[in-house]
Write a protein that holds these residues in place. Structure first.
Motif, PDB file in Angstrom:
ATOM      1  N   LEU A 184       0.591  -1.107   0.011  1.00 14.86           N
ATOM      2  CA  LEU A 184      -0.021   0.163   0.166  1.00 14.86           C
ATOM      3  C   LEU A 184       1.087   1.271   0.103  1.00 14.86           C
ATOM      4  O   LEU A 184       0.459   2.164  -0.619  1.00 14.86           O
ATOM      5  N   LEU A 185       1.977   1.178   0.631  1.00 15.02           N
ATOM      6  CA  LEU A 185       2.872   2.314   0.845  1.00 15.02           C
ATOM      7  C   LEU A 185       3.418   2.720  -0.669  1.00 15.02           C
ATOM      8  O   LEU A 185       3.582   3.859  -0.923  1.00 15.02           O
ATOM      9  N   ALA A 186       3.578   1.439  -1.536  1.00 14.62           N
ATOM     10  CA  ALA A 186       4.544   1.723  -2.682  1.00 14.62           C
ATOM     11  C   ALA A 186       3.464   2.412  -3.764  1.00 14.62           C
ATOM     12  O   ALA A 186       3.537   3.134  -4.401  1.00 14.62           O
ATOM     13  N   LEU A 187       2.239   1.583  -3.553  1.00 11.91           N
ATOM     14  CA  LEU A 187       1.007   2.322  -4.309  1.00 11.91           C
ATOM     15  C   LEU A 187       0.761   3.661  -3.993  1.00 11.91           C
ATOM     16  O   LEU A 187       0.601   4.348  -5.047  1.00 11.91           O
ATOM     17  N   CYS A 188       0.750   4.024  -2.988  1.00 11.80           N
ATOM     18  CA  CYS A 188       0.531   5.470  -2.354  1.00 11.80           C
ATOM     19  C   CYS A 188       1.639   6.508  -2.962  1.00 11.80           C
ATOM     20  O   CYS A 188       1.409   7.765  -3.360  1.00 11.80           O
ATOM     21  N   LYS A 189       2.995   5.928  -2.963  1.00 12.41           N
ATOM     22  CA  LYS A 189       3.910   6.802  -3.327  1.00 12.41           C
ATOM     23  C   LYS A 189       3.901   7.020  -4.924  1.00 12.41           C
ATOM     24  O   LYS A 189       4.124   8.048  -5.441  1.00 12.41           O
ATOM     25  N   VAL A 190       3.358   5.940  -5.574  1.00 13.73           N
ATOM     26  CA  VAL A 190       3.112   6.103  -7.056  1.00 13.73           C
ATOM     27  C   VAL A 190       2.073   7.266  -7.373  1.00 13.73           C
ATOM     28  O   VAL A 190       2.208   7.840  -8.467  1.00 13.73           O
ATOM     29  N   ASP A 230      12.189  -3.451   2.272  1.00 16.92           N
ATOM     30  CA  ASP A 230      12.433  -4.379   1.138  1.00 16.92           C
ATOM     31  C   ASP A 230      10.994  -4.643   0.530  1.00 16.92           C
ATOM     32  O   ASP A 230      11.090  -4.586  -1.040  1.00 16.92           O
ATOM     33  N   HIS A 231       9.762  -4.701   1.153  1.00 17.94           N
ATOM     34  CA  HIS A 231       8.754  -4.881   0.314  1.00 17.94           C
ATOM     35  C   HIS A 231       8.224  -3.832  -0.533  1.00 17.94           C
ATOM     36  O   HIS A 231       7.813  -3.832  -1.410  1.00 17.94           O
ATOM     37  N   VAL A 232       8.557  -2.473   0.048  1.00 13.94           N
ATOM     38  CA  VAL A 232       8.101  -1.229  -0.479  1.00 13.94           C
ATOM     39  C   VAL A 232       9.002  -0.892  -1.842  1.00 13.94           C
ATOM     40  O   VAL A 232       8.192  -0.753  -2.711  1.00 13.94           O
ATOM     41  N   THR A 233      10.249  -1.417  -1.772  1.00 13.30           N
ATOM     42  CA  THR A 233      11.002  -1.306  -2.880  1.00 13.30           C
ATOM     43  C   THR A 233      10.555  -2.336  -3.890  1.00 13.30           C
ATOM     44  O   THR A 233      10.597  -1.878  -5.063  1.00 13.30           O
ATOM     45  N   MET A 234      10.302  -3.422  -3.664  1.00 11.37           N
ATOM     46  CA  MET A 234       9.914  -4.449  -4.607  1.00 11.37           C
ATOM     47  C   MET A 234       8.729  -3.927  -5.461  1.00 11.37           C
ATOM     48  O   MET A 234       8.479  -4.021  -6.510  1.00 11.37           O
ATOM     49  N   TYR A 235       7.564  -3.448  -4.614  1.00  9.16           N
ATOM     50  CA  TYR A 235       6.179  -3.066  -5.116  1.00  9.16           C
ATOM     51  C   TYR A 235       6.489  -1.920  -5.795  1.00  9.16           C
ATOM     52  O   TYR A 235       5.775  -1.471  -6.650  1.00  9.16           O
ATOM     53  N   LEU A 236       7.401  -1.038  -5.357  1.00  9.05           N
ATOM     54  CA  LEU A 236       7.465   0.168  -6.035  1.00  9.05           C
ATOM     55  C   LEU A 236       7.980   0.050  -7.524  1.00  9.05           C
ATOM     56  O   LEU A 236       7.572   0.773  -8.404  1.00  9.05           O
ATOM     57  N   ASN A 237       9.044  -0.649  -7.405  1.00  8.65           N
ATOM     58  CA  ASN A 237       9.607  -1.124  -8.846  1.00  8.65           C
ATOM     59  C   ASN A 237       8.441  -1.808  -9.813  1.00  8.65           C
ATOM     60  O   ASN A 237       8.259  -1.229 -11.131  1.00  8.65           O
ATOM     61  N   MET A 238       7.687  -2.604  -9.319  1.00  7.72           N
ATOM     62  CA  MET A 238       6.572  -3.278 -10.178  1.00  7.72           C
ATOM     63  C   MET A 238       5.572  -2.127 -10.460  1.00  7.72           C
ATOM     64  O   MET A 238       5.402  -2.007 -11.774  1.00  7.72           O
ATOM     65  N   PHE A 239       5.208  -1.047  -9.710  1.00 11.50           N
ATOM     66  CA  PHE A 239       4.135  -0.232  -9.941  1.00 11.50           C
ATOM     67  C   PHE A 239       4.539   0.862 -10.947  1.00 11.50           C
ATOM     68  O   PHE A 239       4.037   1.002 -11.891  1.00 11.50           O
ATOM     69  N   GLN A 240       6.061   1.269 -10.842  1.00  8.22           N
ATOM     70  CA  GLN A 240       6.716   2.057 -11.504  1.00  8.22           C
ATOM     71  C   GLN A 240       6.651   1.659 -12.913  1.00  8.22           C
ATOM     72  O   GLN A 240       6.501   2.473 -13.836  1.00  8.22           O
ATOM     73  N   MET A 241       7.112   0.465 -12.908  1.00 10.74           N
ATOM     74  CA  MET A 241       7.279  -0.546 -14.506  1.00 10.74           C
ATOM     75  C   MET A 241       5.795  -0.485 -15.138  1.00 10.74           C
ATOM     76  O   MET A 241       5.770   0.036 -16.300  1.00 10.74           O
ATOM     77  N   LYS A 242       4.890  -0.545 -14.456  1.00 12.87           N
ATOM     78  CA  LYS A 242       3.489  -0.723 -14.916  1.00 12.87           C
ATOM     79  C   LYS A 242       3.220   0.470 -15.512  1.00 12.87           C
ATOM     80  O   LYS A 242       2.725   0.624 -16.528  1.00 12.87           O
TER      81      LYS A 242
END
Length: 241
Positions: free
Chosen positions: A154-160, A186-198
């Motif tokens: 959720l943090l990664a999604l909010c950051k994006v 680590d989880h934030v970084t992983m999901y942040l990369n995924m969401f930014q790529m999408k």
């Protein structure tokens, strides 16, 4: 309070904030009908597995990116299209808002100020009125160590997307240990990369298609624009003599 009448000042604020300031100026009663953001997040994580959250986030980004491209906006400009994919962050809140807003209008005339994306949902719940919502107002208990990945997502999604309050996601009942902080990071970084790529892939045009103009891209960094421009330019060997 004279600032409330300044159109420049008003343009920088949300409609809800302007309404609150105007009510304060006029000495009117103010009632907040939404529930706490922390409760909405806690409810979401209680009801959804990590796999479900991943699927919901993917669906939300698909809609938001499509809207961003259509409207010519960065992904942050389409944050309102993220929340409908998460019932606890959107539709369930509408039940709470409709209940308390209707309750206020039964006592006296009232002005209900709400984001336009909630209007249809609240109107559908107005008559007949929704039942009691007490069970929707209290955060369920949870073990911090079981939600590190979910909250990292959720943090990664909010950051994006800037779609929701980060403070509500990180409101833990106790302090995290160093190991837990690192795990969540680590989880934030992983999901942040995924969401930014999408979000990036969805807005990169096909370099082979001359109809795609580089200045029409949405949400791409300056470096990405430059790389794409170089990729779209003909190579020296391909240039006409």
């Amino acid at each position: 309070m004279t600032l409330v009448q300044d159109p420049v000042f008003r343009a920088q604020l949300t409609g809800e904030m302007v309404a609150v300031l105007q009510a304060l100026k006029l000495g009117l009663e103010i009632r907040f009908c939404d529930r706490l953001n922390t409760v909405s997040v806690d409810m979401l994580l209680k009801n959804r597995s990590v796999k479900e959250l991943e699927a919901m986030a993917d669906a939300a980004l698909t809609v938001a990116v499509a809207e961003a491209v259509k409207r010519g906006l960065p992904i942050h400009g389409c944050q309102s299209f993220i929340l409908p994919s998460f019932p606890e962050l959107f539709q369930e809140r509408q039940r709470v808002m409709a209940h308390y807003a209707r309750q206020a209008t039964e006592e006296r005339d009232a002005l209900v100020v709400v984001n336009k994306h909630h209007m249809e949902g609240i109107a559908s719940l107005w008559d007949p009125p929704v039942g009691p919502v007490d069970e929707l107002l209290v955060s369920p208990p949870f073990a911090v160590e079981t939600q590190l990945q979910s909250r990292g997502l959720l943090l990664a999604l909010c950051k994006v997307t800037n779609a929701f309050s980060m403070d509500a996601i990180t409101d833990f009942p106790r302090a995290l240990t160093e190991a837990e902080v690192q795990t969540m990071r680590d989880h934030v970084t992983m999901y942040l990369n995924m969401f930014q790529m999408k979000t990036t892939e969805a807005t990169i045009p096909d370099p082979a298609d001359p109809r795609n103009k580089i200045n029409a891209l949405v949400g791409i960094s300056s470096l990405m624009r430059l790389l794409l421009q170089l990729q779209m330019e003909p190579k020296p060997s391909e240039q006409q003599p």
